[in-house]
Scaffold this active site. Structure first.
Site, PDB file in Angstrom:
ATOM      1  N   ASP A   1      -1.453  10.905  -5.751  1.00  0.00           N
ATOM      2  CA  ASP A   1      -1.967  12.032  -6.543  1.00  0.00           C
ATOM      3  C   ASP A   1      -2.740  13.032  -5.704  1.00  0.00           C
ATOM      4  O   ASP A   1      -3.123  12.768  -4.561  1.00  0.00           O
ATOM      5  CB  ASP A   1      -2.931  11.512  -7.606  1.00  0.00           C
ATOM      6  CG  ASP A   1      -4.278  11.113  -7.010  1.00  0.00           C
ATOM      7  OD1 ASP A   1      -4.277  10.407  -5.993  1.00  0.00           O
ATOM      8  OD2 ASP A   1      -5.315  11.538  -7.532  1.00  0.00           O
TER       9      ASP A   1
ATOM     10  N   LYS B   1       0.175   8.037   8.366  1.00  0.00           N
ATOM     11  CA  LYS B   1      -0.104   9.260   9.133  1.00  0.00           C
ATOM     12  C   LYS B   1      -0.531   8.804  10.523  1.00  0.00           C
ATOM     13  O   LYS B   1      -1.711   8.587  10.778  1.00  0.00           O
ATOM     14  CB  LYS B   1      -1.232  10.049   8.471  1.00  0.00           C
ATOM     15  CG  LYS B   1      -0.890  10.565   7.091  1.00  0.00           C
ATOM     16  CD  LYS B   1      -2.051  11.377   6.536  1.00  0.00           C
ATOM     17  CE  LYS B   1      -1.833  11.714   5.091  1.00  0.00           C
ATOM     18  NZ  LYS B   1      -3.017  12.326   4.472  1.00  0.00           N
TER      19      LYS B   1
ATOM     20  N   GLY C   1      -6.649   4.021   8.264  1.00  0.00           N
ATOM     21  CA  GLY C   1      -6.495   2.574   8.394  1.00  0.00           C
ATOM     22  C   GLY C   1      -7.709   1.801   7.893  1.00  0.00           C
ATOM     23  O   GLY C   1      -7.697   0.572   7.835  1.00  0.00           O
TER      24      GLY C   1
ATOM     25  N   GLU D   1       0.850  -1.206   0.000  1.00  0.00           N
ATOM     26  CA  GLU D   1       0.000   0.000   0.000  1.00  0.00           C
ATOM     27  C   GLU D   1       0.878   1.246   0.000  1.00  0.00           C
ATOM     28  O   GLU D   1       1.923   1.269   0.641  1.00  0.00           O
ATOM     29  CB  GLU D   1      -0.849   0.016   1.287  1.00  0.00           C
ATOM     30  CG  GLU D   1      -2.300  -0.368   1.117  1.00  0.00           C
ATOM     31  CD  GLU D   1      -3.171   0.764   0.589  1.00  0.00           C
ATOM     32  OE1 GLU D   1      -2.764   1.481  -0.351  1.00  0.00           O
ATOM     33  OE2 GLU D   1      -4.275   0.918   1.116  1.00  0.00           O
ATOM     34  N   ASP D   2       0.417   2.270  -0.668  1.00  0.00           N
ATOM     35  CA  ASP D   2       1.157   3.527  -0.680  1.00  0.00           C
ATOM     36  C   ASP D   2       1.047   4.257   0.651  1.00  0.00           C
ATOM     37  O   ASP D   2       2.040   4.720   1.205  1.00  0.00           O
ATOM     38  CB  ASP D   2       0.678   4.427  -1.828  1.00  0.00           C
ATOM     39  CG  ASP D   2      -0.839   4.576  -1.863  1.00  0.00           C
ATOM     40  OD1 ASP D   2      -1.537   3.876  -1.097  1.00  0.00           O
ATOM     41  OD2 ASP D   2      -1.340   5.391  -2.657  1.00  0.00           O
ATOM     42  N   ILE D   3      -0.171   4.363   1.174  1.00  0.00           N
ATOM     43  CA  ILE D   3      -0.337   5.202   2.377  1.00  0.00           C
ATOM     44  C   ILE D   3      -1.477   4.694   3.260  1.00  0.00           C
ATOM     45  O   ILE D   3      -2.499   4.232   2.763  1.00  0.00           O
ATOM     46  CB  ILE D   3      -0.578   6.680   1.962  1.00  0.00           C
ATOM     47  CG1 ILE D   3      -0.596   7.613   3.176  1.00  0.00           C
ATOM     48  CG2 ILE D   3      -1.832   6.841   1.125  1.00  0.00           C
ATOM     49  CD1 ILE D   3      -0.406   9.080   2.811  1.00  0.00           C
ATOM     50  N   VAL D   4      -1.256   4.748   4.544  1.00  0.00           N
ATOM     51  CA  VAL D   4      -2.317   4.460   5.509  1.00  0.00           C
ATOM     52  C   VAL D   4      -2.633   5.744   6.258  1.00  0.00           C
ATOM     53  O   VAL D   4      -1.755   6.373   6.848  1.00  0.00           O
ATOM     54  CB  VAL D   4      -1.912   3.335   6.485  1.00  0.00           C
ATOM     55  CG1 VAL D   4      -2.844   3.282   7.671  1.00  0.00           C
ATOM     56  CG2 VAL D   4      -1.922   1.991   5.769  1.00  0.00           C
ATOM     57  N   ASP D   5      -3.897   6.107   6.182  1.00  0.00           N
ATOM     58  CA  ASP D   5      -4.371   7.347   6.799  1.00  0.00           C
ATOM     59  C   ASP D   5      -5.182   6.947   8.043  1.00  0.00           C
ATOM     60  O   ASP D   5      -4.619   6.800   9.130  1.00  0.00           O
ATOM     61  CB  ASP D   5      -5.184   8.085   5.725  1.00  0.00           C
ATOM     62  CG  ASP D   5      -5.688   9.447   6.161  1.00  0.00           C
ATOM     63  OD1 ASP D   5      -5.340   9.887   7.257  1.00  0.00           O
ATOM     64  OD2 ASP D   5      -6.443  10.071   5.406  1.00  0.00           O
TER      65      ASP D   5
ATOM     66  N   THR E   1      -8.953   1.499   4.858  1.00  0.00           N
ATOM     67  CA  THR E   1      -8.736   0.751   3.618  1.00  0.00           C
ATOM     68  C   THR E   1      -7.978  -0.541   3.890  1.00  0.00           C
ATOM     69  O   THR E   1      -8.350  -1.607   3.393  1.00  0.00           O
ATOM     70  CB  THR E   1      -7.940   1.624   2.612  1.00  0.00           C
ATOM     71  OG1 THR E   1      -8.656   2.839   2.425  1.00  0.00           O
ATOM     72  CG2 THR E   1      -7.757   0.918   1.285  1.00  0.00           C
TER      73      THR E   1
HETATM   74  P1  5GP Z   1      -7.377   5.251   4.853  1.00  0.00           P
HETATM   75  O1  5GP Z   1      -7.980   6.418   5.566  1.00  0.00           O
HETATM   76  O2  5GP Z   1      -8.413   4.243   4.483  1.00  0.00           O
HETATM   77  O3  5GP Z   1      -6.220   4.659   5.592  1.00  0.00           O
HETATM   78  O4  5GP Z   1      -6.795   5.809   3.496  1.00  0.00           O
HETATM   79  C1  5GP Z   1      -7.662   6.020   2.438  1.00  0.00           C
HETATM   80  C2  5GP Z   1      -6.959   6.279   1.153  1.00  0.00           C
HETATM   81  O5  5GP Z   1      -6.918   7.685   1.028  1.00  0.00           O
HETATM   82  C3  5GP Z   1      -5.522   5.828   0.953  1.00  0.00           C
HETATM   83  O6  5GP Z   1      -5.406   4.511   0.508  1.00  0.00           O
HETATM   84  C4  5GP Z   1      -5.086   6.783  -0.141  1.00  0.00           C
HETATM   85  O7  5GP Z   1      -5.549   6.312  -1.381  1.00  0.00           O
HETATM   86  C5  5GP Z   1      -5.839   8.023   0.227  1.00  0.00           C
HETATM   87  N1  5GP Z   1      -5.002   8.963   0.966  1.00  0.00           N
HETATM   88  C6  5GP Z   1      -4.968   9.204   2.298  1.00  0.00           C
HETATM   89  N2  5GP Z   1      -4.109  10.185   2.594  1.00  0.00           N
HETATM   90  C7  5GP Z   1      -3.564  10.566   1.401  1.00  0.00           C
HETATM   91  C8  5GP Z   1      -2.602  11.560   1.032  1.00  0.00           C
HETATM   92  O8  5GP Z   1      -2.029  12.297   1.847  1.00  0.00           O
HETATM   93  N3  5GP Z   1      -2.329  11.667  -0.297  1.00  0.00           N
HETATM   94  C9  5GP Z   1      -2.909  10.886  -1.248  1.00  0.00           C
HETATM   95  N4  5GP Z   1      -2.577  11.091  -2.515  1.00  0.00           N
HETATM   96  N5  5GP Z   1      -3.823   9.944  -0.930  1.00  0.00           N
HETATM   97  C10 5GP Z   1      -4.135   9.784   0.378  1.00  0.00           C
END
Ligand code: 5GP
Length: 182
Positions: free
Chosen positions: A159, A131, A105, A99-103, A107
């Protein structure tokens, strides 16, 4: 209007160094495994996965999943749906989600929830960015690149409204709000 150039948060050289370390760690951990299946989560993973997979020294296959966000604020509301599933049957396989990023969590939790019942031999996670202060779910990240502050980051596959994905570094676009695409 001239597009803003994102300011550098993590330089290219630092990413390359860290991805190299992650690849060595993953290669060592899966040394005894017959094969590793890397599962990339589109679209943001494509550069990280390309770099990581080429540095691994263990036999590996690659497959992809794609997720879409429900509605406008879905990237932060946690509502996601599967739009492309794996082609591989993962039963009995060693699977590493990339995964590129976990915000929040959400996803990653969703992915683990749909993959675990498919009975892989092992299921681990490799995430480039986290984050930490935004995390809401207790998801286990086995391999982590960097902890970053609560900023919308772009570049290295990530992006903002489908822009900046090909930047070689992780950057921050100061004057743009939060995007929603993956
Ligand atoms: P989650 O909140 O489920 O962990 O993250 C949701 C999705 O939001 C991530 O998989 C990513 O696609 C997108 N996302 C969250 N933070 C960022 C960010 O800072 N930049 C980008 N480009 N995408 C983000």
């Amino acid at each position: 209007m001239i597009p803003e150039t994102p300011s550098v948060l993590i330089p290219e050289k630092e990413i390359r160094h860290r991805v190299g370390e992650l690849a060595r760690q993953v290669s060592a951990d899966y040394d005894k495994a017959e094969e590793l299946l890397l599962v990339g989560v589109l679209r943001g993973c494509f550069i990280f996965l390309a770099d990581l997979s080429r540095l691994l020294t263990v036999p590996r296959r690659i497959d992809f999943m794609a997720l879409a966000a429900y509605g406008q604020n879905a990237a932060t509301s946690g509502a996601v749906r599967l739009i492309m599933d794996l082609r591989t049957n993962i039963a009995g396989k060693h699977v590493l989600i990339v995964e590129d990023i976990v915000d929040t969590g959400n996803t990653l939790e969703y992915l683990l929830d749909i993959l675990l019942p498919r009975k892989p031999a092992t299921l681990k996670t490799c995430v480039l960015l986290r984050k930490r202060e935004r995390l809401e779910k207790d998801v286990k990240i086995d391999y982590l690149g960097f902890d970053i502050p609560d900023l919308w980051v772009v570049g290295y596959g990530l992006d903002y409204a489908d822009r900046h994905r090909a930047l070689p570094y992780i950057g921050v676009v100061e004057n743009e709000g939060k995007g929603i695409s993956r």
